[in-house]
Design a protein around this motif. Structure first.
Motif, mmCIF file in Angstrom:
data_model
loop_
_atom_site.group_PDB
_atom_site.id
_atom_site.type_symbol
_atom_site.label_atom_id
_atom_site.label_comp_id
_atom_site.label_asym_id
_atom_site.label_seq_id
_atom_site.Cartn_x
_atom_site.Cartn_y
_atom_site.Cartn_z
ATOM 1 N N GLU A 91 0.839 -1.206 0.000
ATOM 2 C CA GLU A 91 0.000 0.000 0.000
ATOM 3 C C GLU A 91 0.877 1.260 0.000
ATOM 4 O O GLU A 91 0.601 2.219 -0.717
ATOM 5 C CB GLU A 91 -0.925 0.000 1.221
ATOM 6 C CG GLU A 91 -1.917 1.128 1.263
ATOM 7 C CD GLU A 91 -2.966 1.057 0.164
ATOM 8 O OE1 GLU A 91 -3.421 2.125 -0.288
ATOM 9 O OE2 GLU A 91 -3.314 -0.062 -0.260
ATOM 10 N N ALA A 92 1.939 1.243 0.794
ATOM 11 C CA ALA A 92 2.842 2.389 0.850
ATOM 12 C C ALA A 92 3.523 2.598 -0.511
ATOM 13 O O ALA A 92 3.679 3.733 -0.976
ATOM 14 C CB ALA A 92 3.873 2.205 1.936
ATOM 15 N N ALA A 93 3.919 1.510 -1.160
ATOM 16 C CA ALA A 93 4.547 1.617 -2.470
ATOM 17 C C ALA A 93 3.569 2.132 -3.516
ATOM 18 O O ALA A 93 3.934 2.938 -4.390
ATOM 19 C CB ALA A 93 5.092 0.262 -2.903
ATOM 20 N N LYS A 94 2.319 1.711 -3.408
ATOM 21 C CA LYS A 94 1.276 2.165 -4.333
ATOM 22 C C LYS A 94 1.015 3.655 -4.151
ATOM 23 O O LYS A 94 0.915 4.407 -5.125
ATOM 24 C CB LYS A 94 -0.007 1.367 -4.098
ATOM 25 C CG LYS A 94 -1.095 1.629 -5.122
ATOM 26 C CD LYS A 94 -2.254 0.672 -4.917
ATOM 27 C CE LYS A 94 -3.440 1.436 -4.410
ATOM 28 N NZ LYS A 94 -4.625 0.589 -4.206
ATOM 29 N N ASN A 95 0.952 4.098 -2.909
ATOM 30 C CA ASN A 95 0.724 5.517 -2.619
ATOM 31 C C ASN A 95 1.922 6.375 -3.059
ATOM 32 O O ASN A 95 1.743 7.492 -3.504
ATOM 33 C CB ASN A 95 0.437 5.746 -1.142
ATOM 34 C CG ASN A 95 -0.905 5.176 -0.730
ATOM 35 O OD1 ASN A 95 -1.791 5.013 -1.581
ATOM 36 N ND2 ASN A 95 -1.054 4.861 0.528
ATOM 37 N N LYS A 96 3.107 5.835 -2.936
ATOM 38 C CA LYS A 96 4.307 6.566 -3.331
ATOM 39 C C LYS A 96 4.364 6.723 -4.856
ATOM 40 O O LYS A 96 4.869 7.724 -5.355
ATOM 41 C CB LYS A 96 5.541 5.819 -2.840
ATOM 42 C CG LYS A 96 6.833 6.550 -3.025
ATOM 43 C CD LYS A 96 7.984 5.785 -2.428
ATOM 44 C CE LYS A 96 9.288 6.546 -2.618
ATOM 45 N NZ LYS A 96 10.417 5.818 -2.055
ATOM 46 N N ALA A 97 3.842 5.745 -5.584
ATOM 47 C CA ALA A 97 3.864 5.777 -7.047
ATOM 48 C C ALA A 97 2.880 6.813 -7.607
ATOM 49 O O ALA A 97 3.012 7.237 -8.766
ATOM 50 C CB ALA A 97 3.543 4.398 -7.608
ATOM 51 N N LYS A 98 1.895 7.218 -6.813
ATOM 52 C CA LYS A 98 0.885 8.181 -7.299
ATOM 53 C C LYS A 98 1.424 9.573 -7.415
ATOM 54 O O LYS A 98 2.257 10.108 -6.927
ATOM 55 C CB LYS A 98 -0.320 8.199 -6.357
ATOM 56 C CG LYS A 98 -1.144 6.949 -6.483
ATOM 57 C CD LYS A 98 -2.338 7.038 -5.578
ATOM 58 C CE LYS A 98 -3.185 5.800 -5.694
ATOM 59 N NZ LYS A 98 -4.369 5.861 -4.885
#
Length: 98
Positions: A91-98
């Motif tokens: 989830e943290a990686a997904k949010n960082k990619a945004k």
């Protein structure tokens, strides 16, 4: 970083480390770092007849670059905690990619 934290929870548990040269060493995990360098106490080769020269060494430092697998006792692995941490990291990686 997740796996480094996971291995830190296994300190004082008995593990088996399989090396790239097919040597398997069992011992008590004393420390591990972010490079998977491992310090074992009460270490011994699982096949002492094949690797007799390792029988005289009880404390070992294993460089992470020579580790193929780390075999863990099933009782030492909290799968729900590991799954939760994996979800949070994804989830943290997904949010960082945004």
């Amino acid at each position: 970083m997740l796996f480094f934290s996971f291995f830190k929870t296994l300190v004082e548990h008995e593990i088996t480390v399989e090396l790239k040269n097919e040597v398997c060493i069992r011992g008590t995990l004393k420390s591990v770092d972010q490079y998977l360098n491992i310090k074992l106490d009460n270490a011994s080769a699982t096949d002492e007849l094949r690797w007799p020269h390792l029988s005289s060494t009880r404390d070992m430092f294993i460089r992470g670059s020579v580790v193929r697998y780390v075999h863990l006792p099933q009782s030492a692995v909290d799968t729900s905690l590991l799954e939760d941490a994996t979800r949070r990291e994804a989830e943290a990686a997904k949010n960082k990619a945004k």
